[in-house]
Motif scaffolding. Structure first.
Motif, PDB file in Angstrom:
ATOM      1  N   LYS A 238       0.851  -1.181   0.000  1.00 48.08           N
ATOM      2  CA  LYS A 238       0.000   0.000   0.000  1.00 48.08           C
ATOM      3  C   LYS A 238       0.897   1.245   0.000  1.00 48.08           C
ATOM      4  O   LYS A 238       2.007   1.206   0.538  1.00 48.08           O
ATOM      5  N   PRO A 239       0.457   2.333  -0.601  1.00 52.41           N
ATOM      6  CA  PRO A 239       1.287   3.547  -0.628  1.00 52.41           C
ATOM      7  C   PRO A 239       1.750   3.991   0.757  1.00 52.41           C
ATOM      8  O   PRO A 239       2.892   4.441   0.906  1.00 52.41           O
ATOM      9  N   ILE A 240       0.918   3.853   1.770  1.00 52.13           N
ATOM     10  CA  ILE A 240       1.315   4.256   3.118  1.00 52.13           C
ATOM     11  C   ILE A 240       2.459   3.376   3.623  1.00 52.13           C
ATOM     12  O   ILE A 240       3.337   3.824   4.363  1.00 52.13           O
ATOM     13  N   GLU A 241       2.480   2.108   3.190  1.00 58.63           N
ATOM     14  CA  GLU A 241       3.586   1.211   3.553  1.00 58.63           C
ATOM     15  C   GLU A 241       4.866   1.623   2.829  1.00 58.63           C
ATOM     16  O   GLU A 241       5.966   1.535   3.382  1.00 58.63           O
ATOM     17  N   VAL A 242       4.722   2.082   1.597  1.00 57.60           N
ATOM     18  CA  VAL A 242       5.880   2.548   0.833  1.00 57.60           C
ATOM     19  C   VAL A 242       6.515   3.742   1.540  1.00 57.60           C
ATOM     20  O   VAL A 242       7.741   3.889   1.557  1.00 57.60           O
ATOM     21  N   LEU A 243       5.698   4.572   2.172  1.00 53.60           N
ATOM     22  CA  LEU A 243       6.227   5.707   2.920  1.00 53.60           C
ATOM     23  C   LEU A 243       7.145   5.238   4.045  1.00 53.60           C
ATOM     24  O   LEU A 243       8.227   5.787   4.247  1.00 53.60           O
ATOM     25  N   LEU A 244       6.734   4.197   4.778  1.00 51.55           N
ATOM     26  CA  LEU A 244       7.588   3.660   5.844  1.00 51.55           C
ATOM     27  C   LEU A 244       8.914   3.175   5.262  1.00 51.55           C
ATOM     28  O   LEU A 244       9.988   3.459   5.800  1.00 51.55           O
TER      29      LEU A 244
ATOM     30  N   THR B 280       7.911   0.679  12.387  1.00 56.23           N
ATOM     31  CA  THR B 280       6.503   0.606  12.772  1.00 56.23           C
ATOM     32  C   THR B 280       5.930   2.014  12.701  1.00 56.23           C
ATOM     33  O   THR B 280       6.630   2.995  12.968  1.00 56.23           O
ATOM     34  N   GLY B 281       4.693   2.088  12.306  1.00 54.73           N
ATOM     35  CA  GLY B 281       4.016   3.381  12.242  1.00 54.73           C
ATOM     36  C   GLY B 281       2.641   3.272  12.853  1.00 54.73           C
ATOM     37  O   GLY B 281       2.023   2.214  12.818  1.00 54.73           O
ATOM     38  N   GLU B 282       2.187   4.349  13.447  1.00 58.84           N
ATOM     39  CA  GLU B 282       0.837   4.410  13.993  1.00 58.84           C
ATOM     40  C   GLU B 282       0.049   5.438  13.208  1.00 58.84           C
ATOM     41  O   GLU B 282       0.447   6.600  13.110  1.00 58.84           O
TER      42      GLU B 282
ATOM     43  N   PRO C 275      -7.789  11.776   7.007  1.00 54.16           N
ATOM     44  CA  PRO C 275      -7.139  10.854   6.083  1.00 54.16           C
ATOM     45  C   PRO C 275      -6.198   9.841   6.733  1.00 54.16           C
ATOM     46  O   PRO C 275      -5.448   9.168   6.040  1.00 54.16           O
ATOM     47  N   LYS C 276      -6.221   9.709   8.035  1.00 54.71           N
ATOM     48  CA  LYS C 276      -5.436   8.723   8.781  1.00 54.71           C
ATOM     49  C   LYS C 276      -3.936   8.792   8.488  1.00 54.71           C
ATOM     50  O   LYS C 276      -3.314   7.806   8.100  1.00 54.71           O
ATOM     51  N   PRO C 277      -3.329   9.958   8.671  1.00 50.03           N
ATOM     52  CA  PRO C 277      -1.880  10.053   8.436  1.00 50.03           C
ATOM     53  C   PRO C 277      -1.107   9.252   9.481  1.00 50.03           C
ATOM     54  O   PRO C 277      -1.636   8.941  10.555  1.00 50.03           O
TER      55      PRO C 277
END
Length: 140
Positions: free
Chosen positions: A43-49, A79-81, A87-89
């Motif tokens: 997922k794009p948010i995972e790519v950010l990590l 890990t990210g929260e 938008p759940k940043p």
């Protein structure tokens, strides 16, 4: 300096292909519930990590090697929260650097990571969330 990226929908499901100006490819996808239960890419948010870990690692490895460190293994666990309201940043991020090798000490690694985060990493400094980090040195 201008940076460019091209992201194209792959034509089915919620899947995208990113291409860099040099031609490198990266596939990203929506969550499995948007793709008939299939995981079709990160997922794009995972790519950010991954991007924060990779960007700080480029600088960390280069700086440690320039100080004479002999790195035999290196990995970063992230890990990210996320927030609960759209938008759940990512509100918090923690990176654990596991570094194995010789000719290093905790002070050297701490100083290097501080420089990587505060001075060098464009990704970490673009993403102004609560990013923290720690490390493990496995001496040989």
């Amino acid at each position: 300096m201008t940076l460019n990226a091209l992201v194209k929908w792959m034509g089915e499901g919620i899947v995208f292909e990113g291409t860099t100006p040099e031609g490198s490819k990266l596939v990203m996808a929506g969550p499995s519930e948007m793709n008939d239960g299939k995981v079709l890419g990160p997922k794009p948010i995972e790519v950010l990590l991954h991007a924060v870990a990779a960007c700080t690692s480029v600088d960390t490895i280069a700086m440690l090697k320039s100080k004479g460190a002999e790195i035999s293994e290196y990995e970063v666990s992230v890990t990210g929260e996320r927030g609960s309201i759209a938008p759940k940043p990512i509100e918090k991020m923690h990176l654990i650097y596991n570094i194995k090798g010789k000719k290093m000490n905790p002070d050297m690694i701490k100083e290097t990571l501080e420089t990587a985060f505060l001075v060098e990493s464009g990704v970490a400094n673009t993403y102004k969330s609560n990013i923290t980090w720690s490390f493990n040195l496995i001496e040989e």
